[in-house]
Design a protein around this motif. Structure first.
Motif, PDB file in Angstrom:
ATOM      1  N   UNK A  76      39.792  91.073  90.311  1.00  0.00           N
ATOM      2  CA  UNK A  76      38.912  92.191  89.960  1.00  0.00           C
ATOM      3  C   UNK A  76      37.618  92.028  90.738  1.00  0.00           C
ATOM      4  N   UNK A  77      37.236  93.057  91.493  1.00  0.00           N
ATOM      5  CA  UNK A  77      36.033  92.994  92.303  1.00  0.00           C
ATOM      6  C   UNK A  77      35.038  94.062  91.884  1.00  0.00           C
ATOM      7  N   UNK A  78      33.811  93.617  91.706  1.00  0.00           N
ATOM      8  CA  UNK A  78      32.681  94.518  91.521  1.00  0.00           C
ATOM      9  C   UNK A  78      31.982  94.554  92.882  1.00  0.00           C
ATOM     10  N   UNK A  79      32.089  95.662  93.571  1.00  0.00           N
ATOM     11  CA  UNK A  79      31.594  95.730  94.953  1.00  0.00           C
ATOM     12  C   UNK A  79      30.087  95.528  95.019  1.00  0.00           C
ATOM     13  N   UNK A  80      29.380  96.105  94.052  1.00  0.00           N
ATOM     14  CA  UNK A  80      27.927  95.996  93.991  1.00  0.00           C
ATOM     15  C   UNK A  80      27.546  96.019  92.509  1.00  0.00           C
ATOM     16  N   UNK A  81      27.391  94.836  91.951  1.00  0.00           N
ATOM     17  CA  UNK A  81      27.237  94.712  90.500  1.00  0.00           C
ATOM     18  C   UNK A  81      26.009  95.461  89.983  1.00  0.00           C
TER      19      UNK A  81
END
Lengths: 113, 116
Positions: A76-81
């Motif tokens: 799971x990736x948060x591209x720009x938290x």
């Protein structure tokens, strides 16, 4: 206990930075899920996977992406938290999409400052 | 879309007594599954009990039983002989029997405290 691990277990990051959470299973289950847990909302589905390279969106997918290149790993990736993504994240696995239960990982507490 | 509602944010029970947690859901489907999960302070999600909608008989697991009322779309959890270890957050969840990826739809949770 089902063999599910999540890493990291805790993370503090700054707004705007990318973050990747990993879910690893040793059960060879086909289905994998990412949920987030917030007070007053229970758990809500972010994304799920029904096989290698096969993924679909859940209820709260905006701002998140996923990848599954191997049966055992679901990222799971948060591209720009953002601060709104501060939450506890759970991975779950299931043998089928029918009545079998989902087994949950231990959770990752993510704080975005 | 299906929804699950738990209208009791908090409940309290005396040790050895019985408590019932409420859950209602909304769906247009006739075939589905319902679950109760327990989340103790350790944060681990633990399955307590499962009910198939096509079964009329209420599920039981030791001290845990459900009252499944399909027409009323109600699925309550009864905990008998409550123990201190039962103190936790309890979530009701719905899962469609159709090919919707098998996702779970959760209620908001009920926090149960057990008084010694």
């Amino acid at each position: 206990d089902a063999g599910i691990t999540q890493s990291p277990r805790h993370k503090v990051t700054e707004t705007g930075t990318p973050v990747t959470l990993r879910c690893h299973q040793t059960e060879n289950h086909r289905y994998m899920y990412w949920y987030r847990q917030d007070p007053g909302h229970g758990l809500r589905l972010i994304h799920y996977s029904y096989g290698v390279k096969d993924t679909d969106k859940g209820e709260v997918s905006d701002g998140y992406s996923v990848s599954r290149s191997k049966t055992e790993d679901f990222l799971l990736t948060l591209e720009s938290a953002t601060s709104s993504q501060t939450s506890v994240y759970f991975c779950a696995i299931s043998e089928s999409n029918q009545g079998r239960e989902q087994y949950f990982g231990p959770g990752t507490r993510l704080t975005v400052t | 879309a299906q929804t699950v509602t738990q209208s009791q944010p908090e409940m309290s029970v005396q040790e050895a007594e019985t408590v019932t947690l409420s859950c209602t859901y909304d769906t247009s489907e006739s075939d589905y599954y319902l679950f109760w999960y327990k989340q103790p302070p350790s944060r681990q999600m633990i399955l307590v009990i499962r009910q198939e909608a096509y079964k009329q008989q209420n599920a039981t697991e030791n001290r845990f039983s459900v009252n499944f009322q399909k027409a009323a779309k109600s699925f309550s959890l009864k905990i008998s002989d409550s123990q201190l270890g039962d103190a936790a957050m309890y979530f009701c969840a719905y899962r469609s029997a159709r090919n919707q990826g098998g996702k779970l739809i959760f209620g908001q949770g009920t926090e149960l405290s057990v008084k010694p």
